[in-house]
Every structure is written in C-alpha cells, then in structure tokens.
Design a protein around this motif. Structure first.
Motif, PDB file in Angstrom:
ATOM      1  N   THR A  43       0.674  -1.459  10.251  1.00 43.18           N
ATOM      2  CA  THR A  43      -0.008  -0.112  10.269  1.00 43.18           C
ATOM      3  C   THR A  43      -1.738  -0.851  10.896  1.00 43.18           C
ATOM      4  N   ILE A  92      -0.011   7.205   3.607  1.00 42.83           N
ATOM      5  CA  ILE A  92       1.052   7.003   4.835  1.00 42.83           C
ATOM      6  C   ILE A  92       2.172   6.032   3.923  1.00 42.83           C
ATOM      7  N   VAL A 130      -2.055  -7.356  -1.707  1.00 45.03           N
ATOM      8  CA  VAL A 130      -2.260  -8.229  -0.482  1.00 45.03           C
ATOM      9  C   VAL A 130      -3.668  -9.619  -0.008  1.00 45.03           C
ATOM     10  N   PRO A 179      -1.608   4.896  13.852  1.00 46.42           N
ATOM     11  CA  PRO A 179      -2.272   6.557  13.156  1.00 46.42           C
ATOM     12  C   PRO A 179      -3.426   7.075  13.802  1.00 46.42           C
ATOM     13  N   THR A 218      -5.606  11.354   3.776  1.00 48.11           N
ATOM     14  CA  THR A 218      -4.921  10.945   2.674  1.00 48.11           C
ATOM     15  C   THR A 218      -5.986  10.235   2.264  1.00 48.11           C
ATOM     16  N   ASN A 219      -6.059   9.010   1.196  1.00 46.23           N
ATOM     17  CA  ASN A 219      -6.981   8.679   0.028  1.00 46.23           C
ATOM     18  C   ASN A 219      -8.342   8.281   1.036  1.00 46.23           C
ATOM     19  N   ILE A 220      -7.689   7.566   1.466  1.00 44.13           N
ATOM     20  CA  ILE A 220      -8.371   5.930   2.576  1.00 44.13           C
ATOM     21  C   ILE A 220      -9.603   6.016   2.421  1.00 44.13           C
ATOM     22  N   GLY A 273       0.653  -0.748   0.456  1.00 51.91           N
ATOM     23  CA  GLY A 273      -0.040  -0.312  -0.211  1.00 51.91           C
ATOM     24  C   GLY A 273       0.735   0.760  -0.044  1.00 51.91           C
ATOM     25  N   CYS A 301       0.868  -5.732  -6.538  1.00 51.80           N
ATOM     26  CA  CYS A 301       0.727  -6.829  -5.459  1.00 51.80           C
ATOM     27  C   CYS A 301      -0.553  -6.302  -5.206  1.00 51.80           C
ATOM     28  N   LEU A 359      -6.502  10.457  13.128  1.00 53.80           N
ATOM     29  CA  LEU A 359      -7.096  10.632  11.690  1.00 53.80           C
ATOM     30  C   LEU A 359      -5.454  11.149  10.994  1.00 53.80           C
ATOM     31  N   TYR A 378     -14.973  -1.786  10.328  1.00 48.55           N
ATOM     32  CA  TYR A 378     -12.748  -0.866  10.304  1.00 48.55           C
ATOM     33  C   TYR A 378     -11.980  -1.475  11.169  1.00 48.55           C
ATOM     34  N   ILE A 429      -1.921  -2.010  -5.214  1.00 41.11           N
ATOM     35  CA  ILE A 429      -2.506  -2.743  -6.378  1.00 41.11           C
ATOM     36  C   ILE A 429      -2.735  -2.268  -7.261  1.00 41.11           C
ATOM     37  N   ALA A 467      -1.309  -1.323   3.621  1.00 40.74           N
ATOM     38  CA  ALA A 467      -2.178  -1.652   3.216  1.00 40.74           C
ATOM     39  C   ALA A 467      -3.815  -2.224   3.766  1.00 40.74           C
ATOM     40  N   ALA A 469       1.837   3.259  -2.349  1.00 40.41           N
ATOM     41  CA  ALA A 469       1.650   3.834  -3.647  1.00 40.41           C
ATOM     42  C   ALA A 469       0.620   4.987  -3.357  1.00 40.41           C
ATOM     43  N   SER A 470       0.493   5.707  -1.834  1.00 40.02           N
ATOM     44  CA  SER A 470      -0.268   6.714  -1.830  1.00 40.02           C
ATOM     45  C   SER A 470      -0.290   6.817  -0.059  1.00 40.02           C
ATOM     46  N   SER A 499      -4.017   0.465  13.685  1.00 35.59           N
ATOM     47  CA  SER A 499      -4.800   2.180  13.933  1.00 35.59           C
ATOM     48  C   SER A 499      -4.933   3.008  15.361  1.00 35.59           C
TER      49      SER A 499
HETATM   50  N1  NAD Z   1      -5.944   7.851   6.678  1.00 27.61           N
HETATM   51  C1  NAD Z   1      -5.828   7.692   8.256  1.00 27.61           C
HETATM   52  O1  NAD Z   1      -6.587   8.386   9.098  1.00 27.61           O
HETATM   53  C2  NAD Z   1      -5.878   6.577   8.323  1.00 27.61           C
HETATM   54  C3  NAD Z   1      -5.605   6.207  10.448  1.00 27.61           C
HETATM   55  C4  NAD Z   1      -5.421   5.051  10.760  1.00 27.61           C
HETATM   56  C5  NAD Z   1      -4.630   4.059  10.202  1.00 27.61           C
HETATM   57  N2  NAD Z   1      -4.961   4.103   8.687  1.00 27.61           N
HETATM   58  C6  NAD Z   1      -4.475   2.944   8.341  1.00 27.61           C
HETATM   59  O2  NAD Z   1      -2.911   3.899   7.711  1.00 27.61           O
HETATM   60  C7  NAD Z   1      -3.226   2.242   5.973  1.00 27.61           C
HETATM   61  C8  NAD Z   1      -2.642   3.183   4.681  1.00 27.61           C
HETATM   62  O3  NAD Z   1      -4.006   3.640   4.783  1.00 27.61           O
HETATM   63  P1  NAD Z   1      -4.057   5.703   4.134  1.00 27.61           P
HETATM   64  O4  NAD Z   1      -4.571   6.165   4.747  1.00 27.61           O
HETATM   65  O5  NAD Z   1      -2.873   5.585   3.954  1.00 27.61           O
HETATM   66  O6  NAD Z   1      -4.581   5.061   2.669  1.00 27.61           O
HETATM   67  P2  NAD Z   1      -4.547   5.938   1.214  1.00 27.61           P
HETATM   68  O7  NAD Z   1      -6.297   4.952   0.546  1.00 27.61           O
HETATM   69  O8  NAD Z   1      -3.707   6.770   1.374  1.00 27.61           O
HETATM   70  O9  NAD Z   1      -3.324   4.392   1.215  1.00 27.61           O
HETATM   71  C9  NAD Z   1      -3.924   3.282   1.176  1.00 27.61           C
HETATM   72  C10 NAD Z   1      -3.266   2.189  -0.463  1.00 27.61           C
HETATM   73  O10 NAD Z   1      -3.144   1.256  -0.313  1.00 27.61           O
HETATM   74  C11 NAD Z   1      -3.636   0.204  -1.899  1.00 27.61           C
HETATM   75  N3  NAD Z   1      -4.459  -0.631  -1.277  1.00 27.61           N
HETATM   76  C12 NAD Z   1      -5.091  -1.315  -1.259  1.00 27.61           C
HETATM   77  N4  NAD Z   1      -6.110  -2.070  -1.070  1.00 27.61           N
HETATM   78  C13 NAD Z   1      -4.700  -2.965  -1.670  1.00 27.61           C
HETATM   79  C14 NAD Z   1      -4.367  -4.483  -1.805  1.00 27.61           C
HETATM   80  N5  NAD Z   1      -5.919  -5.539  -1.520  1.00 27.61           N
HETATM   81  N6  NAD Z   1      -3.660  -4.874  -2.282  1.00 27.61           N
HETATM   82  C15 NAD Z   1      -1.885  -3.558  -2.160  1.00 27.61           C
HETATM   83  N7  NAD Z   1      -2.421  -2.487  -1.563  1.00 27.61           N
HETATM   84  C16 NAD Z   1      -3.929  -2.044  -1.707  1.00 27.61           C
HETATM   85  C17 NAD Z   1      -4.310   0.958  -2.243  1.00 27.61           C
HETATM   86  O11 NAD Z   1      -4.365   0.969  -3.539  1.00 27.61           O
HETATM   87  C18 NAD Z   1      -3.550   2.979  -1.261  1.00 27.61           C
HETATM   88  O12 NAD Z   1      -2.214   3.119  -2.441  1.00 27.61           O
HETATM   89  C19 NAD Z   1      -3.974   1.268   6.121  1.00 27.61           C
HETATM   90  O13 NAD Z   1      -3.840   0.020   6.792  1.00 27.61           O
HETATM   91  C20 NAD Z   1      -5.056   2.425   7.342  1.00 27.61           C
HETATM   92  O14 NAD Z   1      -5.770   1.586   7.338  1.00 27.61           O
HETATM   93  C21 NAD Z   1      -5.153   5.228   7.921  1.00 27.61           C
END
Ligand code: NAD
Length: 287
Positions: free
Chosen positions: A137, A17, A59, A182, A187-189, A12, A57, A184, A153, A37, A86, A14-15, A139
């Motif tokens: 990762t 965290i 996951v 983390p 990101t793109n979540i 994960g 990939c 909040l 979630y 992915i 991811a 490419a975007s 949360s």
């Molecule tokens: N953004 C928040 O507020 C926050 C808070 C706590 C935890 N998190 C966790 O941080 C991690 C990263 O999320 P983010 O916030 O950077 O979001 P994001 O959407 O910016 O990045 C997540 C990345 O995971 C990739 N991904 C999704 N499904 C996948 C798969 N099946 N295989 C491979 N890659 C896959 C996406 O394409 C994306 O590039 C996650 O585990 C998320 O639950 C996020």
C-alpha cells in the motif's frame, strides 16, 4: 491471479483499508491472517468476524514479521497473497515545522515496515514457487505531491514506490507485485499519532479523529483485488489523480528536452541498460 480460495496475510489489517481488504477476501472464500500492532483493534476484529486469523505484529521489527510468516505458513500451509499495508500518518504541518522524531517514525513504519515485509516474505514466496502476489500500500503520495503539508509522509510513500518497483524487477514472474495508490480514504489514519511510541516523541491527541472525507475503505478494497486479478503493477483508486500524474510527467519530460541533447553520448552510460546487463550476469538468482 484469481483471488478465490487463496491464503492471505495483511499487515495493518485491523482497521481501514486493510480490514476492508480482509472482508472482501473472506467473502471470496480466502483464509486471512490479519496482522496488526493494535491489540484492541485485533480484539474487535475477533468479535466482529470469526473467520479472521489474528496475529499481533509490529512491522518495524523484522523478528515480528519472521514470527508472522512462521505463523502463516504453519497455520495455512502456505501463503498466496501478501498485503504490506500497515502505515501511519502525520498531522498536516509545513515541512520546516515537522519534527525529526515524527519524520523518523513515519519512515520506520511506512518504509522499513514494507522493507521488512518484502525481505521476510519475498524469499519464502520464491521458495514456495507457486503463483502468488504481493501488494504494497503506497498512496497517491507515492506518484506525486498532491499538496503541501505532508512532507515526511510524501517522502515515505515515494520511497516505498522505488522499493516496490525494484522488488518487482528482481523477482520471478510467478510472484506478481503491485503498488496500491489510494487518494483520500475514510479511515483512522489521522489518529496515528495517538499511538506513536515514546522513542519517537510519545502519543499526542489528534482532534480530527476518523477522516470523513474521501472514499470508503471498501471502495479501495474492490480496486485492490481487481488490480491483483488483472496483475496490474499500479493500482489507482481515484480518477482525480490523473491530472497531477500527467503534470509531473510532462514537467520531467519537458525539462529533459530543454536541458539535454538527444545525441549527448549518454547512451553508453545508460543506467537502465548497464545495470540490466549486470543483473543478467548475476544469473538473475531468483528467476
Ligand atoms: N486513509 C487514506 O487516506 C490513505 C490514502 C493513501 C494511502 N493510505 C495508506 O493505507 C494504509 C492503511 O492505512 P489506513 O488509511 O487504512 O489507516 P488505519 O489507521 O485505519 O489503518 C492502519 C493500520 O495499520 C496499523 N499499524 C500502524 N503501525 C503499525 C505497525 N508498526 N505494525 C503493524 N501495524 C501497524 C494500525 O494499528 C492500523 O490498524 C497505510 O499504508 C496508509 O499510508 C491511506
């Protein structure tokens, strides 16, 4: 462990965290494989930063992680850092209104994605036998329920905490383990649902788009790498989490004190000691 010059894999990556961690690692002279992915996002990474190695990939598929590990070991000659990062999010909804398909999808990515990463990279890191570190990762939703509306979630992130802590207990000391928790982050979540596979209900538009509330991904990356450096199991990023963690712990201890007696004989069936002994008798095969 020292970060400088290490070989890293980030799922994960490419975007959000993951990408911020990738930038920090490259800045510290590391070789970094970004696995994701999302082909378009990987493409953007390749134009933005020539130093990243990119790998497509999924996951949720063990064979995809096997291929990623094969690529990492053959390209880098070994791996010192793995970020099982991811993850996907779901729209805010009361639990009773969430669909089973969405609940299964969030478990598939957030829980089984980590499961496959540990199962595939764990044995390879142990066989490699050198100092290394794996960060999952999680949360703030791994350690408490900060608010309603994120039931499925929350469950996936609590599950990942149990998995990560067990992995830490069962693996040798040279393999450090952390869970990044983390709050909040911008990101793109929130747009995750735009890419949900048909098998789980198919894509839906998400009006909110990128979150504009929370810390920057780079703030999280700084804490994540500092946590690895300090060999902390828990890596927190938001001080505001202190109160909810203290409240849950205090509720649990209060309930135990009220509902049980100190000399109730439970010491003879103390799971912690019993299974600790069984583990020792099994020869702690990875130690
Ligand atoms: N953004 C928040 O507020 C926050 C808070 C706590 C935890 N998190 C966790 O941080 C991690 C990263 O999320 P983010 O916030 O950077 O979001 P994001 O959407 O910016 O990045 C997540 C990345 O995971 C990739 N991904 C999704 N499904 C996948 C798969 N099946 N295989 C491979 N890659 C896959 C996406 O394409 C994306 O590039 C996650 O585990 C998320 O639950 C996020």
């Amino acid at each position: 462990m020292q970060i400088e010059g290490k070989r890293a894999v980030i799922t994960g990556g490419a975007s959000g965290i993951g990408l911020a961690i990738a930038h920090r690692l490259v800045g510290a002279g590391c070789s970094v494989v970004i696995a994701d992915i999302d082909t378009a996002a990987l493409q953007r990474c390749s134009t933005e930063h020539a130093d990243f190695l990119l790998y497509e990939c999924d996951v949720t598929k063990r064979e995809s992680l096997e291929a990623l590990a094969g690529f990492a070991w053959s390209t880098l000659g070994g791996v010192d850092l793995v970020f099982a990062n991811a993850g996907v999010g779901l729209p805010l909804k009361p639990l009773l209104d969430q669909t089973e398909a969405h609940a299964r999808w969030v478990m598939e990515v957030n829980y089984f994605g980590v499961w496959h990463t540990l199962q595939v990279f764990g044995p390879r890191l142990i066989e490699q036998g050198t100092e290394c570190h794996l960060v999952v990762t999680g949360s703030e939703n791994s350690v408490a329920v900060p608010a309603p509306l994120l039931g499925a979630y929350n469950a996936s992130k609590h599950a990942v905490l149990g998995l990560t802590e067990t992995f830490d207990r069962e693996t040798p000391d040279f393999l450090g383990v952390s869970i990044l928790c983390p709050g909040l982050v911008m990101t793109n979540i929130l747009s995750s649902l735009e890419k949900i596979p048909d098998a789980f209900g198919g894509p839906e538009s998400t009006p909110i788009g990128r979150s504009n509330l929370g810390f920057t991904p780079d703030q999280i990356a700084i804490n994540a790498l500092a946590g690895v450096d300090a060999e902390d199991f828990y890596i927190f990023t938001h001080h505001c989490n202190r109160d909810m963690v203290a409240e849950r712990l205090s509720n649990q201890i209060g309930a135990i004190e009220r509902q049980t007696q100190p000399n109730d004989g439970s010491d003879i069936c103390n799971t912690r000691h019993l299974l600790g002994d069984v583990f020792e008798q099994m020869g702690q095969k990875h130690q």
